[in-house]
Motif scaffolding. Structure first.
Motif, mmCIF file in Angstrom:
data_model
loop_
_atom_site.group_PDB
_atom_site.id
_atom_site.type_symbol
_atom_site.label_atom_id
_atom_site.label_comp_id
_atom_site.label_asym_id
_atom_site.label_seq_id
_atom_site.Cartn_x
_atom_site.Cartn_y
_atom_site.Cartn_z
ATOM 1 N N ILE A 43 28.730 38.363 -6.126
ATOM 2 C CA ILE A 43 28.830 37.561 -7.356
ATOM 3 C C ILE A 43 27.497 37.731 -8.089
ATOM 4 N N PHE A 46 25.112 34.864 -9.118
ATOM 5 C CA PHE A 46 24.516 33.995 -8.097
ATOM 6 C C PHE A 46 23.199 34.555 -7.586
ATOM 7 N N VAL A 47 22.142 33.817 -7.830
ATOM 8 C CA VAL A 47 20.863 33.997 -7.134
ATOM 9 C C VAL A 47 20.406 32.568 -6.847
ATOM 10 N N GLU A 74 24.270 19.106 -9.947
ATOM 11 C CA GLU A 74 23.749 20.479 -10.023
ATOM 12 C C GLU A 74 24.734 21.319 -10.822
ATOM 13 N N SER A 77 26.264 25.353 -8.811
ATOM 14 C CA SER A 77 25.600 24.933 -7.569
ATOM 15 C C SER A 77 25.513 26.009 -6.499
ATOM 16 N N ILE A 96 28.589 21.394 -9.263
ATOM 17 C CA ILE A 96 29.706 22.023 -9.986
ATOM 18 C C ILE A 96 29.471 23.535 -9.970
ATOM 19 N N GLU A 97 30.472 24.277 -9.504
ATOM 20 C CA GLU A 97 30.326 25.737 -9.401
ATOM 21 C C GLU A 97 31.643 26.383 -9.839
ATOM 22 N N GLU A 99 32.640 29.563 -9.173
ATOM 23 C CA GLU A 99 33.193 30.553 -8.234
ATOM 24 C C GLU A 99 33.773 29.838 -7.014
ATOM 25 N N LEU A 102 32.099 30.247 -3.575
ATOM 26 C CA LEU A 102 30.816 29.554 -3.393
ATOM 27 C C LEU A 102 31.036 28.052 -3.167
ATOM 28 N N GLY A 122 34.780 24.446 -11.093
ATOM 29 C CA GLY A 122 35.044 24.344 -12.524
ATOM 30 C C GLY A 122 33.750 24.592 -13.267
ATOM 31 N N SER A 123 33.801 24.299 -14.558
ATOM 32 C CA SER A 123 32.621 24.557 -15.387
ATOM 33 C C SER A 123 31.792 23.288 -15.578
ATOM 34 N N PHE A 124 30.481 23.471 -15.644
ATOM 35 C CA PHE A 124 29.611 22.323 -15.945
ATOM 36 C C PHE A 124 29.555 22.046 -17.441
ATOM 37 N N ILE A 125 30.152 22.940 -18.251
ATOM 38 C CA ILE A 125 30.088 22.754 -19.711
ATOM 39 C C ILE A 125 31.217 21.814 -20.151
ATOM 40 N N THR A 143 29.615 31.333 -17.344
ATOM 41 C CA THR A 143 31.013 31.465 -17.743
ATOM 42 C C THR A 143 31.339 30.347 -18.729
ATOM 43 N N PHE A 164 20.263 19.226 -12.373
ATOM 44 C CA PHE A 164 19.420 20.351 -11.944
ATOM 45 C C PHE A 164 20.167 21.652 -12.223
ATOM 46 N N TRP A 168 19.402 31.676 -15.786
ATOM 47 C CA TRP A 168 18.835 33.029 -15.789
ATOM 48 C C TRP A 168 17.757 33.096 -16.881
HETATM 49 C C1 LIG Z 1 21.436 31.367 -10.834
HETATM 50 S S1 LIG Z 1 22.772 30.739 -9.831
HETATM 51 C C2 LIG Z 1 22.046 29.259 -9.212
HETATM 52 C C3 LIG Z 1 22.682 28.748 -7.937
HETATM 53 C C4 LIG Z 1 22.085 27.448 -7.408
HETATM 54 N N1 LIG Z 1 21.923 26.452 -8.459
HETATM 55 C C5 LIG Z 1 20.756 27.682 -6.766
HETATM 56 O O1 LIG Z 1 19.731 27.482 -7.431
HETATM 57 O O2 LIG Z 1 20.717 28.088 -5.597
HETATM 58 C C6 LIG Z 1 23.867 30.173 -11.130
HETATM 59 C C7 LIG Z 1 25.272 29.764 -10.614
HETATM 60 O O3 LIG Z 1 25.995 29.253 -11.736
HETATM 61 C C8 LIG Z 1 27.364 29.598 -11.578
HETATM 62 N N2 LIG Z 1 28.006 29.448 -12.895
HETATM 63 C C9 LIG Z 1 28.003 30.297 -13.963
HETATM 64 N N3 LIG Z 1 28.661 29.749 -15.010
HETATM 65 C C10 LIG Z 1 29.068 28.515 -14.606
HETATM 66 C C11 LIG Z 1 29.787 27.456 -15.242
HETATM 67 N N4 LIG Z 1 30.184 27.525 -16.518
HETATM 68 N N5 LIG Z 1 30.029 26.336 -14.534
HETATM 69 C C12 LIG Z 1 29.647 26.214 -13.233
HETATM 70 N N6 LIG Z 1 28.971 27.197 -12.569
HETATM 71 C C13 LIG Z 1 28.672 28.321 -13.260
HETATM 72 C C14 LIG Z 1 27.296 31.007 -11.005
HETATM 73 O O4 LIG Z 1 28.509 31.365 -10.356
HETATM 74 C C15 LIG Z 1 26.105 30.890 -10.047
HETATM 75 O O5 LIG Z 1 26.519 30.536 -8.748
#
Ligand SMILES: C[S@@+](CC[C@H](N)C(=O)[O-])C[C@H]1O[C@@H](n2cnc3c(N)ncnc32)[C@H](O)[C@@H]1O
Length: 204
Positions: A43, A46-47, A74, A77, A96-97, A99, A102, A122-125, A143, A164, A168
């Motif tokens: 994915i 994801f970092v 978060e 997450s 909230i994630e 994928e 995950l 689902g989405s955090f937005i 997303t 939190f 990117w």
């Molecule tokens: C940079 S990673 C951070 C993961 C975690 N917060 C951490 O710090 O270990 C960003 C995460 O946001 C997820 N993501 C991307 N768009 C999203 C959305 N609209 N709603 C929820 N999660 C989303 C990605 O799948 C990814 O797992």
């Protein structure tokens, strides 16, 4: 300005129960390592953040009574580690994630560690953000299209006291725009910014 920036000192006091924190972080690092070595597809979005710094910062925020309440969310997450660290620090924490895999891993990890965090797919937005297409124009790693998770959680974004996220590089403004439109006055947004460390704002 619609928010104030809160300076976080370079050295913050370690949490009172470091063994619980160490257990979460060690266990999570092992699981993430296993996952990245064995997952059939990676994915790309994801970092993970710096978990030690996250634990210290959450502890510092609580110790200094910076929040209006104890609800933590978060955004994106991943493996849910920041959410679990917030729960371990005494907060009522959800992640909230987007994928599903995950979300499954974070639920499994929380179960193994007997941590009472909740994770939602689902989405955090929030669905009603103004001009979402315009503000997300330069955003590549979030997303935008999926349904938000707040209805399933049973809470609005404005119910959370601390959000939190690990945006990117170059995408923090997008996270702040969503937060400033939808969070409650007085709520805080903590973002991990890689080499620049943690960044904390409060909505005014
Ligand atoms: C940079 S990673 C951070 C993961 C975690 N917060 C951490 O710090 O270990 C960003 C995460 O946001 C997820 N993501 C991307 N768009 C999203 C959305 N609209 N709603 C929820 N999660 C989303 C990605 O799948 C990814 O797992």
């Amino acid at each position: 300005m619609p928010f104030e920036q809160i300076a976080i000192p370079d050295i913050v006091t370690p949490p009172g129960n470091p063994s619980a924190i160490i257990e979460i972080i060690d266990h999570a690092n092992q699981r993430i390592d296993d996952y990245t070595k064995s997952a059939p597809s990676i994915i790309h979005n994801f970092v993970h953040c710096d978990f030690d710094l996250t634990a210290l910062t959450i502890h510092w925020i609580l110790e200094n009574n910076l929040l209006t309440g104890e609800r933590f969310c978060e955004w994106g997450s991943g493996f849910g580690v920041a959410t679990m660290l917030a729960t371990a620090a005494g907060m009522d924490a959800v992640g909230i994630e987007i994928e599903p895999i995950l979300v499954k891993h974070s639920q499994q990890l929380a179960g193994e560690l007997r941590i009472d965090s909740r994770f939602f797919c689902g989405s955090f937005i929030p669905h009603d953000v103004t001009d979402i297409l315009e503000i997300s124009r330069d955003v590549e790693h979030v997303t935008i299209e999926e349904d938000d998770a707040y209805q399933e959680i049973g809470q609005e974004l404005s119910d959370f006291d601390l959000v939190f996220a690990f945006p990117w590089p170059g995408e923090s403004d997008f996270f702040e725009a969503i937060f400033l439109e939808c969070a409650a006055t007085g709520a805080c947004l903590l973002t991990y910014r890689g080499r620049e460390g943690m960044h904390l704002i409060r909505k005014l």
